[in-house]
Design a protein around this motif. Structure first.
Motif, PDB file in Angstrom:
ATOM      1  N   PRO A 224       8.145   6.589   5.938  1.00  0.00           N
ATOM      2  CA  PRO A 224       7.635   7.660   5.072  1.00  0.00           C
ATOM      3  C   PRO A 224       6.190   7.451   4.636  1.00  0.00           C
ATOM      4  CG  PRO A 224       9.264   6.308   3.929  1.00  0.00           C
ATOM      5  CD  PRO A 224       9.338   5.940   5.367  1.00  0.00           C
ATOM      6  N   ILE A 225       5.793   6.195   4.438  1.00  0.00           N
ATOM      7  CA  ILE A 225       4.393   5.928   4.103  1.00  0.00           C
ATOM      8  C   ILE A 225       3.488   6.362   5.245  1.00  0.00           C
ATOM      9  CG2 ILE A 225       2.712   4.113   3.621  1.00  0.00           C
ATOM     10  CD1 ILE A 225       4.877   2.594   2.159  1.00  0.00           C
ATOM     11  N   ALA A 226       3.928   6.094   6.488  1.00  0.00           N
ATOM     12  CA  ALA A 226       3.134   6.483   7.655  1.00  0.00           C
ATOM     13  C   ALA A 226       3.006   8.000   7.762  1.00  0.00           C
ATOM     14  CB  ALA A 226       3.760   5.908   8.921  1.00  0.00           C
ATOM     15  N   ILE A 227       4.081   8.702   7.454  1.00  0.00           N
ATOM     16  CA  ILE A 227       4.038  10.166   7.528  1.00  0.00           C
ATOM     17  C   ILE A 227       3.026  10.724   6.531  1.00  0.00           C
ATOM     18  CG2 ILE A 227       5.370  12.271   7.139  1.00  0.00           C
ATOM     19  CD1 ILE A 227       7.824  10.755   8.169  1.00  0.00           C
ATOM     20  N   VAL A 228       3.061  10.204   5.311  1.00  0.00           N
ATOM     21  CA  VAL A 228       2.138  10.694   4.289  1.00  0.00           C
ATOM     22  C   VAL A 228       0.706  10.309   4.623  1.00  0.00           C
ATOM     23  CG1 VAL A 228       1.505  10.525   1.853  1.00  0.00           C
ATOM     24  CG2 VAL A 228       3.914  10.664   2.508  1.00  0.00           C
ATOM     25  N   ASP A 229       0.504   9.061   5.061  1.00  0.00           N
ATOM     26  CA  ASP A 229      -0.853   8.582   5.314  1.00  0.00           C
ATOM     27  C   ASP A 229      -1.481   9.247   6.537  1.00  0.00           C
ATOM     28  OD1 ASP A 229      -2.811   6.478   4.334  1.00  0.00           O
ATOM     29  OD2 ASP A 229      -2.698   5.927   6.449  1.00  0.00           O
ATOM     30  N   GLY A 230      -0.633   9.711   7.466  1.00  0.00           N
ATOM     31  CA  GLY A 230      -1.167  10.282   8.704  1.00  0.00           C
ATOM     32  C   GLY A 230      -1.301  11.784   8.701  1.00  0.00           C
TER      33      GLY A 230
ATOM     34  N   PRO B 223       0.840  -1.207   0.000  1.00  0.00           N
ATOM     35  CA  PRO B 223       0.000   0.000   0.000  1.00  0.00           C
ATOM     36  C   PRO B 223       0.869   1.248   0.000  1.00  0.00           C
ATOM     37  CG  PRO B 223       0.023  -1.023   2.174  1.00  0.00           C
ATOM     38  CD  PRO B 223       0.758  -1.956   1.258  1.00  0.00           C
ATOM     39  N   ILE B 224       0.477   2.225  -0.773  1.00  0.00           N
ATOM     40  CA  ILE B 224       1.187   3.495  -0.838  1.00  0.00           C
ATOM     41  C   ILE B 224       0.446   4.575  -0.062  1.00  0.00           C
ATOM     42  CG2 ILE B 224       2.088   5.267  -2.386  1.00  0.00           C
ATOM     43  CD1 ILE B 224       3.518   2.577  -2.530  1.00  0.00           C
ATOM     44  N   TRP B 225      -0.855   4.584  -0.172  1.00  0.00           N
ATOM     45  CA  TRP B 225      -1.689   5.564   0.546  1.00  0.00           C
ATOM     46  C   TRP B 225      -3.045   4.922   0.794  1.00  0.00           C
ATOM     47  CZ3 TRP B 225      -5.647   9.450  -1.033  1.00  0.00           C
ATOM     48  CH2 TRP B 225      -5.895  10.379  -0.003  1.00  0.00           C
ATOM     49  N   THR B 226      -3.479   4.954   2.051  1.00  0.00           N
ATOM     50  CA  THR B 226      -4.757   4.335   2.407  1.00  0.00           C
ATOM     51  C   THR B 226      -5.843   5.364   2.671  1.00  0.00           C
ATOM     52  OG1 THR B 226      -4.329   4.249   4.800  1.00  0.00           O
ATOM     53  CG2 THR B 226      -3.477   2.430   3.467  1.00  0.00           C
ATOM     54  N   GLY B 227      -5.588   6.605   2.333  1.00  0.00           N
ATOM     55  CA  GLY B 227      -6.578   7.644   2.589  1.00  0.00           C
ATOM     56  C   GLY B 227      -6.684   8.026   4.050  1.00  0.00           C
ATOM     57  N   GLY B 228      -5.709   7.596   4.856  1.00  0.00           N
ATOM     58  CA  GLY B 228      -5.744   7.901   6.287  1.00  0.00           C
ATOM     59  C   GLY B 228      -6.345   6.801   7.129  1.00  0.00           C
ATOM     60  N   ARG B 229      -6.769   5.703   6.510  1.00  0.00           N
ATOM     61  CA  ARG B 229      -7.375   4.612   7.277  1.00  0.00           C
ATOM     62  C   ARG B 229      -6.400   4.027   8.289  1.00  0.00           C
ATOM     63  NH1 ARG B 229      -9.116   4.458   2.099  1.00  0.00           N
ATOM     64  NH2 ARG B 229     -11.320   4.036   1.617  1.00  0.00           N
ATOM     65  N   VAL B 230      -5.202   3.678   7.807  1.00  0.00           N
ATOM     66  CA  VAL B 230      -4.216   3.068   8.693  1.00  0.00           C
ATOM     67  C   VAL B 230      -3.688   4.085   9.700  1.00  0.00           C
ATOM     68  CG1 VAL B 230      -1.994   1.898   8.797  1.00  0.00           C
ATOM     69  CG2 VAL B 230      -3.592   1.374   6.949  1.00  0.00           C
ATOM     70  N   GLY B 231      -3.461   5.328   9.251  1.00  0.00           N
ATOM     71  CA  GLY B 231      -2.986   6.356  10.170  1.00  0.00           C
ATOM     72  C   GLY B 231      -3.939   6.564  11.338  1.00  0.00           C
ATOM     73  N   ALA B 232      -5.239   6.564  11.048  1.00  0.00           N
ATOM     74  CA  ALA B 232      -6.230   6.720  12.116  1.00  0.00           C
ATOM     75  C   ALA B 232      -6.251   5.495  13.022  1.00  0.00           C
ATOM     76  CB  ALA B 232      -7.612   6.951  11.508  1.00  0.00           C
TER      77      ALA B 232
ATOM     78  N   ARG C 149     -10.994   7.036  15.628  1.00  0.00           N
ATOM     79  CA  ARG C 149     -11.866   6.094  14.911  1.00  0.00           C
ATOM     80  C   ARG C 149     -12.899   6.832  14.064  1.00  0.00           C
ATOM     81  NH1 ARG C 149     -10.764   3.181  19.821  1.00  0.00           N
ATOM     82  NH2 ARG C 149      -9.641   1.268  19.249  1.00  0.00           N
ATOM     83  N   LEU C 150     -13.283   8.010  14.484  1.00  0.00           N
ATOM     84  CA  LEU C 150     -14.141   8.844  13.638  1.00  0.00           C
ATOM     85  C   LEU C 150     -13.403   9.220  12.361  1.00  0.00           C
ATOM     86  CD1 LEU C 150     -16.589  10.596  12.992  1.00  0.00           C
ATOM     87  CD2 LEU C 150     -15.645  12.362  14.503  1.00  0.00           C
ATOM     88  N   ALA C 151     -12.134   9.604  12.497  1.00  0.00           N
ATOM     89  CA  ALA C 151     -11.349   9.914  11.309  1.00  0.00           C
ATOM     90  C   ALA C 151     -11.197   8.690  10.416  1.00  0.00           C
ATOM     91  CB  ALA C 151      -9.976  10.436  11.726  1.00  0.00           C
ATOM     92  N   SER C 152     -11.060   7.509  11.036  1.00  0.00           N
ATOM     93  CA  SER C 152     -10.952   6.281  10.244  1.00  0.00           C
ATOM     94  C   SER C 152     -12.232   6.005   9.470  1.00  0.00           C
ATOM     95  CB  SER C 152     -10.628   5.101  11.165  1.00  0.00           C
ATOM     96  OG  SER C 152     -10.562   3.894  10.447  1.00  0.00           O
ATOM     97  N   ALA C 153     -13.377   6.252  10.107  1.00  0.00           N
ATOM     98  CA  ALA C 153     -14.656   6.049   9.413  1.00  0.00           C
ATOM     99  C   ALA C 153     -14.793   7.015   8.236  1.00  0.00           C
ATOM    100  CB  ALA C 153     -15.810   6.226  10.389  1.00  0.00           C
ATOM    101  N   ARG C 154     -14.377   8.244   8.418  1.00  0.00           N
ATOM    102  CA  ARG C 154     -14.443   9.214   7.328  1.00  0.00           C
ATOM    103  C   ARG C 154     -13.460   8.876   6.212  1.00  0.00           C
ATOM    104  NH1 ARG C 154     -14.924  14.456  11.348  1.00  0.00           N
ATOM    105  NH2 ARG C 154     -17.224  14.535  11.408  1.00  0.00           N
TER     106      ARG C 154
END
Length: 498
Positions: free
Chosen positions: A473-479, A118-127, A279-284
């Motif tokens: 770096p993936i975590a930084i971008v995703d979060g 995965p390169i970007w999860t839209g913030g799912r993993v970061g949340a 978890r609200l951010a993850s849902a969004r």
């Protein structure tokens, strides 16, 4: 199992207690706290629960990491054509012959390795990572709360045993005094100085004192059993408990300030609110697209006969962008539910603060009351002791009766018991106040004892099996768009002396 005939005690002694430095019995309160801190099963279980919770962070971070899968597949196909004439290669020499009821057989084998990153999860993993961090911090506060509960129980058991030992000593002295009083009454009755009524009064008081002595023995056995259950071994000759005054503030405002910053119930509620916000951010984030890359290497050929020279290799690479368009309103519903969950957790923080404020006010008021009781009972004991001695002397010259002496002795014993109970209650009230302030911990009570560090296990999980250097770096971008968990400041316990 140890059975004490004298105390009527039946208690299980943990084998782990032998690992703790010190004598066979916890002679001081510090010894009892240190032993319970190392061996109490409730506290040990809560630590294991926290270590389990630490793994949720690793599981959440796995969303940044690649996956590698291996697949193997074999296919066999048979085609039968009945009642028809057709051309078919029947012997595999490449020459087709005319056959009826033709049967065609084919087979294939496939082996593949698939790599996906995965390169970007839209913030799912970061949340999810932020929520896991908040859950872990809340778990640490729950561990502190469990520690305060266990150590409060240790203190309760310790001072209960001390109180009941002193009460038993008072009851034994009372029986001894009343026994001498009865012997004196009988001697005076024999010479005609007093009546049979005086002797009967002495006998009645002695019988009542003996019954109270038996009750005190039973109560001491109960307290010893409670001590063994929480500490892990039978109490020995317990030393007087040390003063807690150095840990207590001088005014309630300071206690309230410390409680708001250090109380584990409040802090756990605040971390729970941070977790539900993540978890609200993850849902969004479920509405956001995802980006991933994939590489696949496959080997395809006939399975029978198997010949590696006749198999061919297929290598593919792909980049995928996945955009959710419609899922029947599921994501929107999850967002609404997450919003209300976060609202509830935010209100829980206020509820926790009010509850702690009430409990702290009760503890502070109880402490002041018990301190006043100590002063009053000290005066009461001193006066009752003078009164009892004076009554006995006045009886010798005929100014007091036997019942006067018995009543004076009863008032003295009652005052002594009240004094013991007042000191016991004052210590419990002080411990309860420390608990509400977030200071009822081994780090404050026994600074030199080895401490359990909940951060040590989490630190070991930072780089474990499955970690990859490019996940950072993936975590930084995703979060970038997800809320970050913030560790709340609190008062640090005193450093252990080296």
């Amino acid at each position: 199992m140890l059975i004490s005939r004298r105390g009527g005690l039946l208690a299980a002694v943990s084998g782990a207690a032998a690992l703790v430095a010190g004598s066979a019995s916890a002679e001081t309160l510090a010894d009892a706290i240190a032993l319970a801190y190392q061996t109490n099963p409730t506290l040990q279980a809560q630590r294991a629960t926290l270590r389990q919770l630490d793994e949720s962070w690793v599981q959440a971070r796995a969303g940044y990491r690649p996956t590698l899968t291996a697949t193997a597949q074999g296919n066999y196909e048979q085609t039968r054509i009945n009642g028809r004439t057709t051309l078919a290669d029947t012997n595999g020499d490449g020459v087709k012959e005319v056959v009826s009821n033709a049967i065609t057989e084919t087979n294939s084998a496939t082996g593949a390795l698939t790599f996906s990153q995965p390169i970007w999860t839209g913030g799912r993993v970061g949340a999810a990572v932020s929520a896991a961090e908040a859950d872990i911090l809340a778990g640490r506060e729950n561990l502190r709360r469990t520690e305060a509960t266990v150590l409060g129980t240790v203190i309760q058991a310790y001072v209960d045993v001390r109180r009941d030992q002193e009460a038993l000593h008072i009851r034994e002295n009372n029986v001894a005094v009343l026994t001498r009083q009865l012997e004196e009454s009988k001697a005076r009755f024999d010479v005609g100085e007093i009546t049979r009524t005086d002797v009967a009064q002495s006998e009645a008081r002695l019988a009542a004192a003996q019954a109270q002595l038996q009750s005190s023995q039973a109560q001491l056995a109960i307290s010893r059993a409670a001590y063994a259950a929480v500490v892990g071994q039978n109490p020995g000759d317990l030393a007087p408990e040390p003063s807690l005054a150095s840990l207590l503030p001088n005014d309630p405002d300071a206690a309230f300030d410390l409680a708001e910053k250090n109380n584990p119930q409040i802090r756990a509620a605040e971390y729970a609110e941070q977790a539900s916000r993540a978890r609200l951010a993850s849902a969004r984030a479920e509405r956001m697209p995802t980006v991933s890359v994939q590489a696949k290497m496959a080997w395809v050929g006939a399975g029978d006969p198997f010949d590696t020279d006749r198999m061919y290799r297929d290598v593919t690479g792909a980049a995928a962008v996945t955009v959710p368009l419609f899922n029947g309103g599921l994501t929107t519903s999850r967002v609404r539910a997450a919003i209300e969950r976060n609202n509830a957790d935010r209100l829980s923080v206020e509820s926790a603060k009010r509850s702690v404020l009430q409990n702290l006010t009760n503890a502070w008021s109880t402490l002041l009351s018990t301190r006043a009781n100590i002063s009053s009972t000290d005066v009461q004991v001193k006066a009752a002791r003078i009164a009892a001695e004076g009554t006995r002397q006045e009886q010798q010259v005929g100014l007091r009766t036997t019942i006067d002496v018995l009543n004076a002795e009863q008032e003295l014993r009652s005052a002594e018991l009240s004094q013991v109970t007042a000191r016991h209650d004052e210590y419990i009230a002080a411990a309860n106040l420390l608990s509400q302030m977030g200071r009822l911990e081994a780090a404050y009570l026994v600074p030199n004892a080895p401490r359990y560090d909940p951060k040590a296990n989490f630190g070991k999980l930072r780089i474990t099996w499955g970690w990859t250097p490019w996940e950072e770096p993936i975590a930084i971008v995703d979060g970038v768009l997800t809320p970050k968990t913030k560790e709340l400041p609190r008062e640090q316990p005193p450093a252990a002396a080296k």
